[in-house]
Design an enzyme around this catalytic site. Structure first.
Site, PDB file in Angstrom:
ATOM      1  N   HIS A 140      34.871  45.541 -75.724  1.00  0.00           N
ATOM      2  CA  HIS A 140      33.897  46.624 -75.985  1.00  0.00           C
ATOM      3  C   HIS A 140      33.651  46.802 -77.493  1.00  0.00           C
ATOM      4  O   HIS A 140      33.965  47.848 -78.071  1.00  0.00           O
ATOM      5  CB  HIS A 140      34.380  47.942 -75.352  1.00  0.00           C
ATOM      6  CG  HIS A 140      33.281  48.951 -75.181  1.00  0.00           C
ATOM      7  ND1 HIS A 140      33.272  49.886 -74.165  1.00  0.00           N
ATOM      8  CD2 HIS A 140      32.135  49.196 -75.875  1.00  0.00           C
ATOM      9  CE1 HIS A 140      32.202  50.657 -74.257  1.00  0.00           C
ATOM     10  NE2 HIS A 140      31.483  50.252 -75.299  1.00  0.00           N
ATOM     11  N   GLU A 158      38.152  50.152 -68.478  1.00  0.00           N
ATOM     12  CA  GLU A 158      38.687  49.726 -69.786  1.00  0.00           C
ATOM     13  C   GLU A 158      39.946  50.516 -70.146  1.00  0.00           C
ATOM     14  O   GLU A 158      40.002  51.711 -69.852  1.00  0.00           O
ATOM     15  CB  GLU A 158      37.596  49.921 -70.843  1.00  0.00           C
ATOM     16  CG  GLU A 158      36.411  49.011 -70.573  1.00  0.00           C
ATOM     17  CD  GLU A 158      35.214  49.290 -71.487  1.00  0.00           C
ATOM     18  OE1 GLU A 158      35.327  50.109 -72.420  1.00  0.00           O
ATOM     19  OE2 GLU A 158      34.170  48.681 -71.250  1.00  0.00           O
ATOM     20  N   ILE A 187      17.925  49.647 -76.946  1.00  0.00           N
ATOM     21  CA  ILE A 187      18.747  48.457 -77.195  1.00  0.00           C
ATOM     22  C   ILE A 187      18.177  47.257 -76.437  1.00  0.00           C
ATOM     23  O   ILE A 187      18.108  46.143 -76.961  1.00  0.00           O
ATOM     24  CB  ILE A 187      20.221  48.719 -76.795  1.00  0.00           C
ATOM     25  CG1 ILE A 187      20.797  49.847 -77.658  1.00  0.00           C
ATOM     26  CG2 ILE A 187      21.056  47.454 -76.951  1.00  0.00           C
ATOM     27  CD1 ILE A 187      22.190  50.324 -77.228  1.00  0.00           C
ATOM     28  N   ASP A 216      31.149  42.400 -72.473  1.00  0.00           N
ATOM     29  CA  ASP A 216      31.712  43.246 -73.533  1.00  0.00           C
ATOM     30  C   ASP A 216      32.274  44.543 -72.957  1.00  0.00           C
ATOM     31  O   ASP A 216      32.941  45.291 -73.672  1.00  0.00           O
ATOM     32  CB  ASP A 216      30.630  43.564 -74.570  1.00  0.00           C
ATOM     33  CG  ASP A 216      31.155  44.386 -75.742  1.00  0.00           C
ATOM     34  OD1 ASP A 216      32.232  44.026 -76.275  1.00  0.00           O
ATOM     35  OD2 ASP A 216      30.517  45.394 -76.123  1.00  0.00           O
ATOM     36  N   ILE A 257      26.380  44.191 -71.820  1.00  0.00           N
ATOM     37  CA  ILE A 257      26.656  44.906 -73.071  1.00  0.00           C
ATOM     38  C   ILE A 257      26.480  46.410 -72.844  1.00  0.00           C
ATOM     39  O   ILE A 257      26.571  47.209 -73.762  1.00  0.00           O
ATOM     40  CB  ILE A 257      25.717  44.358 -74.196  1.00  0.00           C
ATOM     41  CG1 ILE A 257      26.160  44.733 -75.602  1.00  0.00           C
ATOM     42  CG2 ILE A 257      24.282  44.760 -73.955  1.00  0.00           C
ATOM     43  CD1 ILE A 257      27.155  43.831 -76.203  1.00  0.00           C
ATOM     44  N   ARG A 309      14.142  51.713 -64.368  1.00  0.00           N
ATOM     45  CA  ARG A 309      13.726  52.701 -63.364  1.00  0.00           C
ATOM     46  C   ARG A 309      12.203  52.738 -63.269  1.00  0.00           C
ATOM     47  O   ARG A 309      11.627  52.837 -62.204  1.00  0.00           O
ATOM     48  CB  ARG A 309      14.223  54.091 -63.760  1.00  0.00           C
ATOM     49  CG  ARG A 309      15.508  54.474 -63.095  1.00  0.00           C
ATOM     50  CD  ARG A 309      15.948  55.797 -63.592  1.00  0.00           C
ATOM     51  NE  ARG A 309      15.837  55.876 -65.048  1.00  0.00           N
ATOM     52  CZ  ARG A 309      15.986  56.976 -65.763  1.00  0.00           C
ATOM     53  NH1 ARG A 309      16.253  58.107 -65.178  1.00  0.00           N
ATOM     54  NH2 ARG A 309      15.883  56.959 -67.088  1.00  0.00           N
ATOM     55  N   ARG A 328      27.419  48.979 -69.505  1.00  0.00           N
ATOM     56  CA  ARG A 328      28.614  49.627 -68.969  1.00  0.00           C
ATOM     57  C   ARG A 328      29.183  48.794 -67.831  1.00  0.00           C
ATOM     58  O   ARG A 328      28.438  48.288 -66.974  1.00  0.00           O
ATOM     59  CB  ARG A 328      28.282  51.026 -68.437  1.00  0.00           C
ATOM     60  CG  ARG A 328      28.137  52.082 -69.498  1.00  0.00           C
ATOM     61  CD  ARG A 328      29.474  52.401 -70.185  1.00  0.00           C
ATOM     62  NE  ARG A 328      29.368  53.421 -71.207  1.00  0.00           N
ATOM     63  CZ  ARG A 328      29.215  53.188 -72.511  1.00  0.00           C
ATOM     64  NH1 ARG A 328      29.138  51.957 -72.966  1.00  0.00           N
ATOM     65  NH2 ARG A 328      29.149  54.181 -73.384  1.00  0.00           N
TER      66      ARG A 328
HETATM   67  C1  DGY Z   1      28.072  53.424 -76.818  1.00  0.00           C
HETATM   68  O1  DGY Z   1      27.650  53.895 -77.877  1.00  0.00           O
HETATM   69  O2  DGY Z   1      27.874  53.930 -75.730  1.00  0.00           O
HETATM   70  C2  DGY Z   1      28.837  52.174 -76.921  1.00  0.00           C
HETATM   71  O3  DGY Z   1      29.249  51.679 -75.716  1.00  0.00           O
HETATM   72  C3  DGY Z   1      29.990  52.321 -77.859  1.00  0.00           C
HETATM   73  O4  DGY Z   1      29.934  51.146 -78.582  1.00  0.00           O
END
Ligand code: DGY
Length: 331
Positions: free
Chosen positions: A286, A268, A162, A263, A237, A182, A239
């Site tokens: 999220h 949460e 991502i 996000d 985006i 890392r 965690r």
């Molecule tokens: C994931 O796939 O880990 C996302 O946070 C869910 O959208």
């Protein structure tokens, strides 16, 4: 050949309806209200061979207490690329495969990240509220935004699939890219920084895509935010656990950084009041991968992993911690 109808799959808590329907059509499905080992009766304990769950989105944790209550457990199919809701290390050490849903959500999450970044610097949500509240007619044009994407330098924290998809998009926007991971990614030309603080001091825009692990817990802390500086924009985006949210709220209120687009949050759906109150945040519930299109593809991959494991003895997308769990079914 294993008769899949005889295989009991447990779904504890909420899971995407398409996964539930396909599991019901293929396996012997049992559902529980929530992820709680106390809800598993003796008969069920003995029969469950697979679990399909969505802890990151639905809440709860597939931890050692839950998995060890199921002596016949072979696989946990996690809905989501992030699998911090599953104790994958314990699973790997006890011969249980964990699968996640990579690739199918990469482009969607990258699109959302870029949208969130643009919204954060150009204040699109606030500008729309200005129009809807009648202020355009009453008060004239929306004020010019102090922030812009132009001339920014972007740092990506977490250069996985991502992270790379976000980097490619922002490169096409004409922005230079650097990253911290890392390890340095072989063959990648973007500037690598071996510390997060080093990356933050070299850029003014930090996009976190890092997974939630013990090593990344509160990694985005006061020092990192101070290194990012007063023009700094932080986007998360990945965690929420990767951020010291109290330090972030303080940095937003005292001008240590300029703005944040978030996000994901540490607890949460509870969002710290200080972040809700801050005028320089864009906050999303999220929704990184949350389109019908992408969530259906994730739902399919959850079930395809179960079918591949019980049908062919090999999961499609095992997570690293359980990649060496040997196949059990080769018939
Ligand atoms: C994931 O796939 O880990 C996302 O946070 C869910 O959208």
């Amino acid at each position: 050949m294993t008769d899949l109808r005889s295989v009991t799959i447990l779904i504890p808590g909420k899971l995407h309806g398409h996964s539930v329907a396909r599991i019901r059509d293929t396996f012997n499905l049992v559902e529980l209200d929530r992820i709680d080992p106390a809800l598993i009766g003796e008969e069920l304990k003995a029969s469950v061979r697979g679990v399909a769950a969505s802890p990151a989105i639905g809440g709860g944790m597939i931890d050692r207490a839950f998995m060890s209550a199921l002596p016949g457990l072979e696989i946990v199919a996690n809905f989501g690329v992030g699998y911090d809701g599953v104790d994958a290390r314990w699973a790997g050490e006890h011969g249980v495969v964990v699968t996640n849903t990579p690739d199918v959500l990469t482009e969607e999450v990258a699109d959302t990240a870029v949208g969130l970044l643009i919204n954060t610097v150009r204040e699109l949500t606030k500008a729309e509220a200005w129009l809807r509240d009648g202020r355009w007619k009453r008060d004239g044009n929306y004020p010019l935004t102090p922030l812009t994407l132009r001339d920014r330098k972007v740092g990506i924290f977490g250069m996985g699939r991502i992270g790379l998809a976000i980097a490619k998009r922002l490169e096409a926007f004409g922005l230079p890219i650097a990253y911290h991971n890392r390890r340095q990614v072989e063959g990648l030309d973007y500037a690598y920084h071996d510390t997060l603080e080093g990356l933050a001091s070299a850029v003014d825009t930090l996009v976190s895509v890092a997974p939630g692990t013990p090593a990344t817990a509160k990694a985005v802390n006061a020092k990192v935010l101070s290194a990012l500086g007063p023009d700094g924009v932080f986007v998360n985006i990945g965690r929420g656990s990767t951020v010291d949210e109290a330090a972030l709220a303080a940095a937003l209120s005292d001008g240590t950084i300029a703005a944040a687009g978030l996000d994901v949050f540490a607890d949460e759906p509870n969002v710290p009041q200080a972040l809700l109150d801050a005028p320089n945040t864009v906050l999303l519930p999220h929704v990184g991968s949350a389109s019908e299109y992408t969530r259906r593809a994730m739902a399919d991959l959850v079930v395809d992993n179960l079918i591949a494991w019980f049908g062919k003895g090999k999961p499609l997308t095992p997570v690293a911690e359980t990649a060496s769990v040997p196949a059990r079914h080769t018939d």
